[in-house]
Design a protein around this motif. Structure first.
Motif, PDB file in Angstrom:
ATOM      1  N   MET A   1       0.901  -1.136  -0.122  1.00 33.65           N
ATOM      2  CA  MET A   1      -0.152   0.074   0.046  1.00 33.65           C
ATOM      3  C   MET A   1       0.774   1.277  -0.124  1.00 33.65           C
ATOM      4  O   MET A   1       1.762   1.445   0.820  1.00 33.65           O
ATOM      5  CB  MET A   1      -0.888  -0.056   1.271  1.00 33.65           C
ATOM      6  CG  MET A   1      -1.860   1.142   1.240  1.00 33.65           C
ATOM      7  SD  MET A   1      -3.196   0.698   2.275  1.00 33.65           S
ATOM      8  CE  MET A   1      -4.047   2.436   2.307  1.00 33.65           C
ATOM      9  N   PRO A   2       0.613   2.186  -0.688  1.00 37.40           N
ATOM     10  CA  PRO A   2       1.267   3.399  -0.685  1.00 37.40           C
ATOM     11  C   PRO A   2       1.565   4.024   0.525  1.00 37.40           C
ATOM     12  O   PRO A   2       0.432   4.031   1.058  1.00 37.40           O
ATOM     13  CB  PRO A   2       0.649   4.305  -2.116  1.00 37.40           C
ATOM     14  CG  PRO A   2      -0.005   3.305  -2.802  1.00 37.40           C
ATOM     15  CD  PRO A   2      -0.454   2.332  -1.850  1.00 37.40           C
ATOM     16  N   ASN A   3       2.463   4.907   0.772  1.00 35.72           N
ATOM     17  CA  ASN A   3       2.420   5.870   1.888  1.00 35.72           C
ATOM     18  C   ASN A   3       1.583   7.151   1.386  1.00 35.72           C
ATOM     19  O   ASN A   3       1.220   7.218   0.167  1.00 35.72           O
ATOM     20  CB  ASN A   3       4.113   6.454   2.036  1.00 35.72           C
ATOM     21  CG  ASN A   3       4.859   4.933   2.503  1.00 35.72           C
ATOM     22  OD1 ASN A   3       4.239   4.575   3.739  1.00 35.72           O
ATOM     23  ND2 ASN A   3       6.153   4.984   2.071  1.00 35.72           N
ATOM     24  N   ALA A   4       1.359   7.996   2.344  1.00 34.36           N
ATOM     25  CA  ALA A   4       0.608   9.198   2.137  1.00 34.36           C
ATOM     26  C   ALA A   4       1.295  10.510   2.731  1.00 34.36           C
ATOM     27  O   ALA A   4       1.640  10.242   3.933  1.00 34.36           O
ATOM     28  CB  ALA A   4      -0.984   8.815   2.337  1.00 34.36           C
ATOM     29  N   THR A   5       1.046  11.593   2.066  1.00 33.42           N
ATOM     30  CA  THR A   5       1.266  12.969   2.727  1.00 33.42           C
ATOM     31  C   THR A   5      -0.089  13.574   2.697  1.00 33.42           C
ATOM     32  O   THR A   5      -0.977  13.068   2.065  1.00 33.42           O
ATOM     33  CB  THR A   5       2.487  13.403   2.363  1.00 33.42           C
ATOM     34  OG1 THR A   5       2.689  14.769   2.953  1.00 33.42           O
ATOM     35  CG2 THR A   5       2.538  13.681   0.648  1.00 33.42           C
TER      36      THR A   5
ATOM     37  N   ASP B   1      -5.675  17.621   2.154  1.00 38.89           N
ATOM     38  CA  ASP B   1      -6.075  16.934   0.923  1.00 38.89           C
ATOM     39  C   ASP B   1      -4.927  15.705   0.755  1.00 38.89           C
ATOM     40  O   ASP B   1      -3.764  15.759   0.474  1.00 38.89           O
ATOM     41  CB  ASP B   1      -6.067  17.894  -0.267  1.00 38.89           C
ATOM     42  CG  ASP B   1      -6.513  17.268  -1.634  1.00 38.89           C
ATOM     43  OD1 ASP B   1      -7.097  16.128  -1.373  1.00 38.89           O
ATOM     44  OD2 ASP B   1      -6.079  17.567  -2.680  1.00 38.89           O
ATOM     45  N   PRO B   2      -5.324  14.303   0.812  1.00 40.12           N
ATOM     46  CA  PRO B   2      -4.518  13.217   0.660  1.00 40.12           C
ATOM     47  C   PRO B   2      -3.632  13.206  -0.552  1.00 40.12           C
ATOM     48  O   PRO B   2      -4.165  13.392  -1.555  1.00 40.12           O
ATOM     49  CB  PRO B   2      -5.231  11.899   0.882  1.00 40.12           C
ATOM     50  CG  PRO B   2      -6.705  12.295   1.460  1.00 40.12           C
ATOM     51  CD  PRO B   2      -6.603  13.810   0.856  1.00 40.12           C
ATOM     52  N   ILE B   3      -2.438  12.972  -0.463  1.00 38.72           N
ATOM     53  CA  ILE B   3      -1.576  12.646  -1.767  1.00 38.72           C
ATOM     54  C   ILE B   3      -0.820  11.274  -1.596  1.00 38.72           C
ATOM     55  O   ILE B   3      -0.023  11.105  -0.554  1.00 38.72           O
ATOM     56  CB  ILE B   3      -0.589  13.838  -1.686  1.00 38.72           C
ATOM     57  CG1 ILE B   3      -1.027  15.142  -2.092  1.00 38.72           C
ATOM     58  CG2 ILE B   3       0.572  13.513  -3.014  1.00 38.72           C
ATOM     59  CD1 ILE B   3      -0.130  16.246  -1.842  1.00 38.72           C
ATOM     60  N   LEU B   4      -0.853  10.455  -2.631  1.00 31.44           N
ATOM     61  CA  LEU B   4      -0.321   9.073  -2.473  1.00 31.44           C
ATOM     62  C   LEU B   4       1.246   9.262  -2.772  1.00 31.44           C
ATOM     63  O   LEU B   4       1.649  10.066  -3.825  1.00 31.44           O
ATOM     64  CB  LEU B   4      -0.837   8.133  -3.292  1.00 31.44           C
ATOM     65  CG  LEU B   4      -2.284   7.715  -2.665  1.00 31.44           C
ATOM     66  CD1 LEU B   4      -2.777   6.571  -3.983  1.00 31.44           C
ATOM     67  CD2 LEU B   4      -2.392   7.215  -1.546  1.00 31.44           C
ATOM     68  N   VAL B   5       2.163   8.599  -2.171  1.00 31.02           N
ATOM     69  CA  VAL B   5       3.610   8.694  -2.465  1.00 31.02           C
ATOM     70  C   VAL B   5       4.005   7.200  -2.690  1.00 31.02           C
ATOM     71  O   VAL B   5       3.550   6.090  -2.011  1.00 31.02           O
ATOM     72  CB  VAL B   5       4.374   9.133  -1.233  1.00 31.02           C
ATOM     73  CG1 VAL B   5       5.794   9.339  -1.256  1.00 31.02           C
ATOM     74  CG2 VAL B   5       3.682  10.637  -0.787  1.00 31.02           C
ATOM     75  N   GLU B   6       5.210   6.982  -3.608  1.00 33.75           N
ATOM     76  CA  GLU B   6       5.481   5.781  -3.828  1.00 33.75           C
ATOM     77  C   GLU B   6       5.888   5.029  -2.654  1.00 33.75           C
ATOM     78  O   GLU B   6       6.166   5.635  -1.412  1.00 33.75           O
ATOM     79  CB  GLU B   6       6.835   6.080  -4.491  1.00 33.75           C
ATOM     80  CG  GLU B   6       6.933   6.265  -6.056  1.00 33.75           C
ATOM     81  CD  GLU B   6       6.298   5.308  -6.763  1.00 33.75           C
ATOM     82  OE1 GLU B   6       6.317   4.070  -6.503  1.00 33.75           O
ATOM     83  OE2 GLU B   6       5.935   5.770  -7.999  1.00 33.75           O
ATOM     84  N   ASP B   7       5.706   3.686  -2.658  1.00 24.42           N
ATOM     85  CA  ASP B   7       5.307   3.244  -1.214  1.00 24.42           C
ATOM     86  C   ASP B   7       6.745   2.421  -0.956  1.00 24.42           C
ATOM     87  O   ASP B   7       6.671   1.480  -0.012  1.00 24.42           O
ATOM     88  CB  ASP B   7       4.346   1.825  -1.591  1.00 24.42           C
ATOM     89  CG  ASP B   7       4.673   0.913  -2.440  1.00 24.42           C
ATOM     90  OD1 ASP B   7       3.874   0.011  -2.530  1.00 24.42           O
ATOM     91  OD2 ASP B   7       5.672   1.120  -3.352  1.00 24.42           O
TER      92      ASP B   7
ATOM     93  N   LEU C   1       8.747  10.602   6.429  1.00 28.04           N
ATOM     94  CA  LEU C   1       7.617  11.124   5.667  1.00 28.04           C
ATOM     95  C   LEU C   1       6.841  12.088   6.341  1.00 28.04           C
ATOM     96  O   LEU C   1       6.035  11.520   7.034  1.00 28.04           O
ATOM     97  CB  LEU C   1       6.970   9.913   4.859  1.00 28.04           C
ATOM     98  CG  LEU C   1       5.894  10.572   3.886  1.00 28.04           C
ATOM     99  CD1 LEU C   1       6.506  11.341   2.908  1.00 28.04           C
ATOM    100  CD2 LEU C   1       5.073   9.190   3.294  1.00 28.04           C
ATOM    101  N   VAL C   2       6.946  13.243   6.127  1.00 25.04           N
ATOM    102  CA  VAL C   2       6.248  14.353   6.693  1.00 25.04           C
ATOM    103  C   VAL C   2       4.784  14.134   6.151  1.00 25.04           C
ATOM    104  O   VAL C   2       4.426  14.167   5.125  1.00 25.04           O
ATOM    105  CB  VAL C   2       6.916  15.790   6.527  1.00 25.04           C
ATOM    106  CG1 VAL C   2       5.845  16.930   7.453  1.00 25.04           C
ATOM    107  CG2 VAL C   2       8.147  15.799   6.984  1.00 25.04           C
TER     108      VAL C   2
END
Length: 168
Positions: free
Chosen positions: A1-5, A10-16, A149-150
């Motif tokens: 599952m991808p990380n998120a910031t 407003d959620p943003i998916l980040v490479e996992d 990851l902030v």
């Protein structure tokens, strides 16, 4: 599952695949202020604080660079590397105006694959393609000691947590 910031909740998916503690940092080659290619090898034998951010033209990024540069004057055998998509000229101008000299900026203008390889690439939102705000610490042998990851792009990283692993 991808990380998120997030940006203002407003959620943003980040490479996992952020590097895990104890893992060796992946190879990278980026661009310095003189438009020269610089790889991870250039910092062999030094402890590293890698500071990823989406761009210098935000108050949070600018303040993080200032704080980390000040910390860089107090840390032995430690290099602070700011990594962003900003052109080298932009960062050089910022560092000069701010009178900052204890850290290095590397641009992803060449070597953008590093963002994916390090798991910091934002993959959704209007900011897709830029790095999330991430602080990584590695030892002299490129072993990962700390990764953050902030969770909110308008927030700064936990500098104390990063410094704590360097003091052990």
């Amino acid at each position: 599952m991808p990380n998120a910031t997030a940006l203002l909740d407003d959620p943003i998916l980040v490479e996992d695949e952020l590097p895990r503690l104890g893992q060796t940092l992946p190879f990278f080659q980026l661009v310095n202020h003189a438009l020269e290619d610089v790889s991870l090898e250039a910092f062999r034998g030094q402890r590293k604080i890698l500071h990823f951010f989406p761009g210098i033209d935000t108050a949070t990024s600018a303040n993080s660079v200032r704080i980390l540069d000040r910390l860089g004057t107090t840390l032995e055998n430690t290099v602070i590397v700011h990594i962003s998509p900003d052109l080298p000229f932009t960062m050089t101008r910022f560092l000069t105006v701010e009178n900052l000299s204890a850290s290095i900026h590397l641009s992803t203008m060449r070597g953008r694959d590093m963002l994916k390889n390090y798991g910091v690439l934002m993959i959704t939102s209007k900011l897709a393609g830029l790095p999330a705000r991430v602080l990584m610490v590695a030892d002299e042998n490129d072993q990962v000691l700390h990764v953050e990851l902030v969770k909110e792009l308008t927030s700064e990283p936990d500098y104390d947590a990063a410094l704590a692993v360097l003091q052990n």
